[in-house]
Design a protein around this motif. Structure first.
Motif, PDB file in Angstrom:
ATOM      1  N   ILE A  99     -11.633  45.368 -10.128  1.00  0.00           N
ATOM      2  CA  ILE A  99     -11.468  44.182 -10.952  1.00  0.00           C
ATOM      3  C   ILE A  99     -12.710  43.894 -11.794  1.00  0.00           C
ATOM      4  O   ILE A  99     -13.830  44.245 -11.433  1.00  0.00           O
ATOM      5  N   MET A 100     -12.472  43.244 -12.923  1.00  0.00           N
ATOM      6  CA  MET A 100     -13.531  42.780 -13.809  1.00  0.00           C
ATOM      7  C   MET A 100     -13.233  41.323 -14.137  1.00  0.00           C
ATOM      8  O   MET A 100     -12.107  40.991 -14.537  1.00  0.00           O
ATOM      9  N   ARG A 101     -14.238  40.469 -13.961  1.00  0.00           N
ATOM     10  CA  ARG A 101     -14.064  39.040 -14.231  1.00  0.00           C
ATOM     11  C   ARG A 101     -14.918  38.608 -15.421  1.00  0.00           C
ATOM     12  O   ARG A 101     -16.079  39.017 -15.544  1.00  0.00           O
ATOM     13  N   TYR A 102     -14.328  37.760 -16.247  1.00  0.00           N
ATOM     14  CA  TYR A 102     -15.075  37.110 -17.320  1.00  0.00           C
ATOM     15  C   TYR A 102     -15.133  35.627 -16.997  1.00  0.00           C
ATOM     16  O   TYR A 102     -14.092  34.950 -16.921  1.00  0.00           O
ATOM     17  N   TYR A 103     -16.329  35.112 -16.780  1.00  0.00           N
ATOM     18  CA  TYR A 103     -16.516  33.696 -16.443  1.00  0.00           C
ATOM     19  C   TYR A 103     -16.647  32.878 -17.727  1.00  0.00           C
ATOM     20  O   TYR A 103     -17.545  33.124 -18.542  1.00  0.00           O
ATOM     21  N   ILE A 104     -15.738  31.925 -17.864  1.00  0.00           N
ATOM     22  CA  ILE A 104     -15.708  31.106 -19.072  1.00  0.00           C
ATOM     23  C   ILE A 104     -16.981  30.271 -19.183  1.00  0.00           C
ATOM     24  O   ILE A 104     -17.534  30.084 -20.267  1.00  0.00           O
TER      25      ILE A 104
END
Length: 218
Positions: A99-104
């Motif tokens: 998984i890859m997360r982009y934190y707003i």
């Protein structure tokens, strides 16, 4: 033999993911399969997950990691009066996702995390291995034997890749501990996640939602 090798590889990858991760998480939740049986009942099954997440130095908006999930495949839709009356399946769905997360939003203080609330979107790629039994493994063979009593099949195995998209939230209780809730949906290209195939040409789409806690090791 091939299936045993794949299963062993999943276990090894999962152990390594947890052993070397920067942040470990344990989660519980539910999974629902949107597929051919959704017309009769929206069966929601329990699931559990363990994750390992790493931050990327100098890139505060992104984090990457992996997640191992286990979900029940117990399924007995309310199909009284239809040709599927009496259908059921039993088993487990195991999946491993990168998984890859982009934190707003990002941490205001990378050292003092307590009280920080974060929102993120998550994408992933991985695969499922399903071990299950079903009363109707294939609709075409079932329709040719409609007078035979329904009974669970011998154990079966199915597998397939997965692409995922989801959203989530994370709240830091302290520098080390945080609570998270997230969910999403997947495209698998698999037609056996609800234990039956051949009713329509539509594939099965798993949707999930989990909540749990994470501990930051370093």
């Amino acid at each position: 033999m091939k299936r045993k090798i794949i299963t062993s590889a999943i276990l090894v990858l999962s152990v390594n993911m947890v052993s070397f991760s920067q942040e470990i998480g344990l989660f519980t939740g539910v999974q629902q399969i949107s597929g051919e049986l959704s017309e009769y009942d929206m069966v929601v099954n329990p699931m559990a997950a363990v994750s390992g997440i790493w931050e990327i130095d100098g890139v505060p908006h992104f984090r990457y990691g992996g997640e191992f999930r286990m979900a029940s495949m117990s399924n007995a839709p309310d199909a009284d009066g239809s040709w599927l009356s009496g259908y059921q399946s039993e088993g487990m769905d195991y999946s491993l996702m990168a998984i890859m997360r982009y934190y707003i939003n990002t941490l205001i203080n990378m050292k003092v995390r307590r009280g920080t609330f974060l929102a993120f979107v998550q994408g992933g790629v991985g695969f499922h291995i399903m071990k299950y039994q079903t009363t109707v493994p294939n609709v075409h063979s079932f329709q040719n034997n409609v007078d035979e009593p329904l009974k669970l099949s011998d154990p079966m195995v199915s597998n397939g890749g997965a692409l995922e998209l989801g959203i989530g939230f994370q709240y830091y209780l302290s520098t080390k501990w945080s609570l998270s809730a997230y969910g999403g949906g997947q495209y698998t290209g698999n037609d056996y996640m609800d234990g039956v195939s051949g009713i329509t040409d539509v594939k099965d789409y798993p949707f999930y939602a989990v909540i749990g806690a994470s501990y930051r090791i370093y």
